[in-house]
Design a protein around this motif. Structure first.
Motif, PDB file in Angstrom:
ATOM      1  N   PRO A   5       0.835  -1.202   0.000  1.00 32.89           N
ATOM      2  CA  PRO A   5       0.000   0.000   0.000  1.00 32.89           C
ATOM      3  C   PRO A   5       0.872   1.254   0.000  1.00 32.89           C
ATOM      4  O   PRO A   5       2.022   1.207   0.433  1.00 32.89           O
ATOM      5  N   PRO A   6       0.350   2.393  -0.477  1.00 29.43           N
ATOM      6  CA  PRO A   6       1.133   3.634  -0.512  1.00 29.43           C
ATOM      7  C   PRO A   6       1.564   4.051   0.891  1.00 29.43           C
ATOM      8  O   PRO A   6       0.801   3.962   1.836  1.00 29.43           O
ATOM      9  N   ARG A   7       2.809   4.482   1.003  1.00 37.12           N
ATOM     10  CA  ARG A   7       3.346   4.927   2.289  1.00 37.12           C
ATOM     11  C   ARG A   7       3.730   6.401   2.194  1.00 37.12           C
ATOM     12  O   ARG A   7       3.819   6.960   1.110  1.00 37.12           O
ATOM     13  N   ARG A   8       3.977   7.006   3.338  1.00 40.38           N
ATOM     14  CA  ARG A   8       4.438   8.391   3.385  1.00 40.38           C
ATOM     15  C   ARG A   8       5.876   8.433   2.878  1.00 40.38           C
ATOM     16  O   ARG A   8       6.701   7.628   3.279  1.00 40.38           O
ATOM     17  N   CYS A   9       6.160   9.373   2.008  1.00 36.76           N
ATOM     18  CA  CYS A   9       7.495   9.501   1.432  1.00 36.76           C
ATOM     19  C   CYS A   9       8.514   9.817   2.522  1.00 36.76           C
ATOM     20  O   CYS A   9       8.309  10.706   3.339  1.00 36.76           O
ATOM     21  N   ALA A  10       9.620   9.105   2.528  1.00 34.43           N
ATOM     22  CA  ALA A  10      10.650   9.294   3.535  1.00 34.43           C
ATOM     23  C   ALA A  10      11.430  10.592   3.331  1.00 34.43           C
ATOM     24  O   ALA A  10      12.094  11.062   4.245  1.00 34.43           O
ATOM     25  N   TYR A  11      11.334  11.179   2.150  1.00 35.29           N
ATOM     26  CA  TYR A  11      12.087  12.390   1.862  1.00 35.29           C
ATOM     27  C   TYR A  11      11.234  13.652   1.965  1.00 35.29           C
ATOM     28  O   TYR A  11      11.774  14.749   2.060  1.00 35.29           O
ATOM     29  N   GLY A  12       9.935  13.517   1.931  1.00 33.07           N
ATOM     30  CA  GLY A  12       9.036  14.652   2.117  1.00 33.07           C
ATOM     31  C   GLY A  12       9.252  15.750   1.100  1.00 33.07           C
ATOM     32  O   GLY A  12       9.224  15.523  -0.099  1.00 33.07           O
ATOM     33  N   SER A  37       9.017  12.701  -9.549  1.00 36.33           N
ATOM     34  CA  SER A  37       8.029  13.465 -10.299  1.00 36.33           C
ATOM     35  C   SER A  37       6.760  13.753  -9.490  1.00 36.33           C
ATOM     36  O   SER A  37       6.000  12.853  -9.164  1.00 36.33           O
ATOM     37  N   GLY A  38       6.542  15.020  -9.151  1.00 34.99           N
ATOM     38  CA  GLY A  38       5.318  15.467  -8.494  1.00 34.99           C
ATOM     39  C   GLY A  38       5.214  15.187  -7.008  1.00 34.99           C
ATOM     40  O   GLY A  38       4.262  15.615  -6.367  1.00 34.99           O
ATOM     41  N   CYS A  39       6.135  14.473  -6.427  1.00 35.88           N
ATOM     42  CA  CYS A  39       6.035  14.091  -5.013  1.00 35.88           C
ATOM     43  C   CYS A  39       6.151  15.301  -4.095  1.00 35.88           C
ATOM     44  O   CYS A  39       5.401  15.438  -3.134  1.00 35.88           O
ATOM     45  N   ARG A  40       7.088  16.195  -4.385  1.00 34.87           N
ATOM     46  CA  ARG A  40       7.308  17.374  -3.531  1.00 34.87           C
ATOM     47  C   ARG A  40       6.057  18.254  -3.489  1.00 34.87           C
ATOM     48  O   ARG A  40       5.641  18.698  -2.422  1.00 34.87           O
ATOM     49  N   GLU A  41       5.426  18.481  -4.651  1.00 39.42           N
ATOM     50  CA  GLU A  41       4.235  19.324  -4.700  1.00 39.42           C
ATOM     51  C   GLU A  41       3.069  18.681  -3.955  1.00 39.42           C
ATOM     52  O   GLU A  41       2.323  19.350  -3.253  1.00 39.42           O
ATOM     53  N   ALA A  42       2.932  17.368  -4.092  1.00 36.68           N
ATOM     54  CA  ALA A  42       1.856  16.660  -3.396  1.00 36.68           C
ATOM     55  C   ALA A  42       2.061  16.723  -1.886  1.00 36.68           C
ATOM     56  O   ALA A  42       1.111  16.949  -1.131  1.00 36.68           O
ATOM     57  N   PHE A  43       3.302  16.571  -1.444  1.00 40.29           N
ATOM     58  CA  PHE A  43       3.586  16.626  -0.007  1.00 40.29           C
ATOM     59  C   PHE A  43       3.375  18.035   0.534  1.00 40.29           C
ATOM     60  O   PHE A  43       2.835  18.217   1.627  1.00 40.29           O
ATOM     61  N   ALA A  44       3.766  19.056  -0.236  1.00 41.72           N
ATOM     62  CA  ALA A  44       3.564  20.443   0.186  1.00 41.72           C
ATOM     63  C   ALA A  44       2.075  20.756   0.299  1.00 41.72           C
ATOM     64  O   ALA A  44       1.647  21.454   1.218  1.00 41.72           O
ATOM     65  N   ALA A  45       1.269  20.210  -0.619  1.00 36.07           N
ATOM     66  CA  ALA A  45      -0.176  20.425  -0.559  1.00 36.07           C
ATOM     67  C   ALA A  45      -0.780  19.765   0.675  1.00 36.07           C
ATOM     68  O   ALA A  45      -1.638  20.341   1.342  1.00 36.07           O
ATOM     69  N   LYS A  46      -0.304  18.560   1.022  1.00 36.38           N
ATOM     70  CA  LYS A  46      -0.781  17.879   2.229  1.00 36.38           C
ATOM     71  C   LYS A  46      -0.443  18.673   3.483  1.00 36.38           C
ATOM     72  O   LYS A  46      -1.250  18.784   4.403  1.00 36.38           O
TER      73      LYS A  46
END
Length: 110
Positions: free
Chosen positions: A68-75, A81-90
Motif C-alpha cells: 500500500p502507498p506509504r508516506r514519502c521518507a524524503y518529504g 516526479s510530483g512528489c514534492r508538490e503533493a507533499f507540500a499540498a498535504k
C-alpha cells in the motif's frame, strides 16, 4: 586513481551547492528536536522557491507508488516526479485544519 578528476562534476554536488539544506524533520512535516540549535534550514518557503528551479526526476516516488502507498521518507526534499508538490499540498491542508479548529486560542506574550 581518480585524483585528477573534477570532484564537482556529479549531479549531487551541483544540486547540493544550489539548494539550501532543509532539516530532514522539517522536510517530513515534523517538529525539529534541535529547534534553534539545528544547523539546517527551517525556511520551507525559501526551499520550495529554490526547488522550483530544479527539474523533478522522471521517476515515480518509490514510497507513494508502493502497495500500500506509504508516506514519502524524503518529504519536501523528494525529487521524484510530483512528489514534492503533493507533499507540500498535504502540509498546507494540515496547517489550515489546525488553524481552523474551534476553541483554539493563540497565546499572546506580554
Amino acid at each position: 586513481q581518480n585524483k585528477q578528476r573534477d570532484h564537482k562534476s556529479n549531479l549531487n554536488a551541483r544540486v547540493n551547492a544550489a539548494m539550501p539544506s532543509l532539516c530532514k524533520k522539517i522536510a517530513r512535516g515534523f517538529a525539529c528536536p534541535f529547534e534553534g540549535k539545528c544547523k539546517f534550514s527551517h525556511d520551507v518557503a525559501a526551499y520550495l522557491a529554490k526547488a522550483k528551479e530544479l527539474p523533478d526526476l522522471p521517476i515515480d516516488c518509490p514510497f507513494s507508488s508502493s502497495s500500500p502507498p506509504r508516506r514519502c521518507a524524503y518529504g519536501l526534499s523528494c525529487r521524484a516526479s510530483g512528489c514534492r508538490e503533493a507533499f507540500a499540498a498535504k502540509l498546507a491542508i494540515k496547517a489550515e485544519a489546525e488553524d481552523a479548529q474551534p476553541g483554539k486560542e493563540e497565546e499572546v506574550g506580554e
